[in-house]
Design a protein around this motif. Structure first.
Motif, PDB file in Angstrom:
ATOM      1  N   HIS A 128       0.811  -1.220   0.000  1.00 18.64           N
ATOM      2  CA  HIS A 128       0.000   0.000   0.000  1.00 18.64           C
ATOM      3  C   HIS A 128       0.843   1.269   0.000  1.00 18.64           C
ATOM      4  CE1 HIS A 128      -3.867   1.835   0.023  1.00 18.64           C
ATOM      5  NE2 HIS A 128      -3.691   2.462   1.170  1.00 18.64           N
ATOM      6  N   ASP A 132       3.453   4.941  -2.297  1.00 14.78           N
ATOM      7  CA  ASP A 132       2.861   6.254  -2.612  1.00 14.78           C
ATOM      8  C   ASP A 132       3.951   7.247  -3.012  1.00 14.78           C
ATOM      9  OD1 ASP A 132       3.968   7.447  -0.321  1.00 14.78           O
ATOM     10  OD2 ASP A 132       2.123   7.341   0.844  1.00 14.78           O
ATOM     11  N   PHE A 149       2.742   7.187  -7.838  1.00 15.49           N
ATOM     12  CA  PHE A 149       1.374   7.270  -7.333  1.00 15.49           C
ATOM     13  C   PHE A 149       0.789   8.643  -7.663  1.00 15.49           C
ATOM     14  CE2 PHE A 149      -1.064   8.978  -3.694  1.00 15.49           C
ATOM     15  CZ  PHE A 149      -2.140   8.112  -3.662  1.00 15.49           C
ATOM     16  N   TYR A 188      -5.593   2.866  -5.684  1.00 13.82           N
ATOM     17  CA  TYR A 188      -4.512   3.740  -6.124  1.00 13.82           C
ATOM     18  C   TYR A 188      -4.465   3.830  -7.651  1.00 13.82           C
ATOM     19  CZ  TYR A 188      -1.935   4.148  -1.639  1.00 13.82           C
ATOM     20  OH  TYR A 188      -1.518   4.456  -0.368  1.00 13.82           O
ATOM     21  N   TYR A 237       5.261  -5.695  -5.077  1.00 13.60           N
ATOM     22  CA  TYR A 237       4.508  -4.565  -4.516  1.00 13.60           C
ATOM     23  C   TYR A 237       3.017  -4.794  -4.724  1.00 13.60           C
ATOM     24  CZ  TYR A 237       2.199  -0.096  -4.021  1.00 13.60           C
ATOM     25  OH  TYR A 237       1.312   0.896  -3.625  1.00 13.60           O
ATOM     26  N   ALA A 239      -0.630  -2.555  -4.169  1.00 11.79           N
ATOM     27  CA  ALA A 239      -1.263  -1.290  -3.794  1.00 11.79           C
ATOM     28  C   ALA A 239      -2.476  -1.507  -2.895  1.00 11.79           C
ATOM     29  CB  ALA A 239      -1.685  -0.526  -5.046  1.00 11.79           C
TER      30      ALA A 239
END
Length: 265
Positions: A128, A132, A149, A188, A237, A239
């Motif tokens: 998450h 960003d 992001f 996202y 990764y 999100a």
């Protein structure tokens, strides 16, 4: 006299309470002491936040991730102390889980130690807010995220159900994951598809199944989970994971289990 009265007035005026979502940035200088029960190949869970702090999910998700590590037969260490990014300490771990770790939370020396960890084959599972736009260091952006992001829906559309679609069903991280499932999350958006920077997209969100908003629409390719095959260590990764309930979703728990197992080799 006027200045004195102004000072007295300022002291008497109620001050706004600090926003717990925006803690004052800090840098850790003294490494934590690792527990003697930590076994080789352990899982490091770090939720340090010098950017937006996800106070709602971090306590619960840390517990869930530690439980997953235990179920995989691995010990774990959960910390908010980024000074754990030290060559000698990182050698105790096979994978680092960046659990919504946000902002510029590492010193240059700590970042260099993290780089060396990945360069010698250490795994990373970033979740998450670890992806960003509060992360600015070029190595981190290139290796861990691979894109930028740009935002997420807000207001009444902040948390929505949407259809996730698996792009790489044969990848070990997607083992046992349904071809499509419909979680609720904070969706996202990113400046570009990370595949254009060499990432391998494992799962995407179907934009037709929720309301991304005109400025956040990415079109037919809206990645949510990907890996970095260019790194010597295994890097994945996701999100997903804004709400505490996300970590109780059996499908997302399966993903986390797969990701930690795969990244830890």
């Amino acid at each position: 006299m006027i200045r004195l009265l102004a000072m007295i007035g300022a002291l008497m005026t109620p001050q706004a309470a600090p926003n717990p979502h925006l803690p004052k940035p800090s840098y850790d200088r003294t490494p934590p002491t690792l527990p003697p029960t930590l076994k080789p190949g352990a899982v490091l869970i770090l939720s340090k936040t010098n950017g937006w702090r996800h106070i709602e999910h971090i306590p619960h998700s840390n517990e869930v991730i530690a439980g997953i590590a235990h179920d995989l037969g691995r010990t774990s260490f959960t910390t908010e102390n980024a000074a754990v990014f030290d060559d000698a300490l990182l050698k105790r771990f096979s994978v680092v889980v960046l659990n919504s770790a946000s902002g510029d939370f590492m010193t240059p020396a700590q970042r260099a130690a993290f780089e060396r960890f990945v360069a010698r084959g250490g795994g990373v599972v970033a979740l998450h807010a670890a992806g960003d736009n509060s992360h600015k260091a070029p190595w981190y952006v290139d290796t861990i995220i691979g894109t930028t992001f740009t935002g997420h829906p807000n207001g009444d559309d902040h948390i929505q159900s949407a259809r996730m679609v698996v792009n790489q069903a044969a990848h070990p991280v997607m083992a046992g994951i349904p071809q499509s499932w419909t979680p609720k999350d904070e969706w996202y958006s990113f400046s570009h598809d990370p595949a254009t920077r060499g990432m391998t997209v494992l799962a995407s969100v179907d934009e037709s199944s929720y309301r991304p908003g005109e400025k956040l629409a990415m079109g037919a390719n809206h990645p949510m989970i990907w890996t970095n095959p260019r790194a010597k260590g295994r890097v994945v990764y996701s999100a997903l994971g804004h709400t505490p309930e996300s970590y109780d979703d059996p499908t997302y728990r399966r993903f986390l289990t797969n990701a930690i197992r795969w990244a830890a080799r």
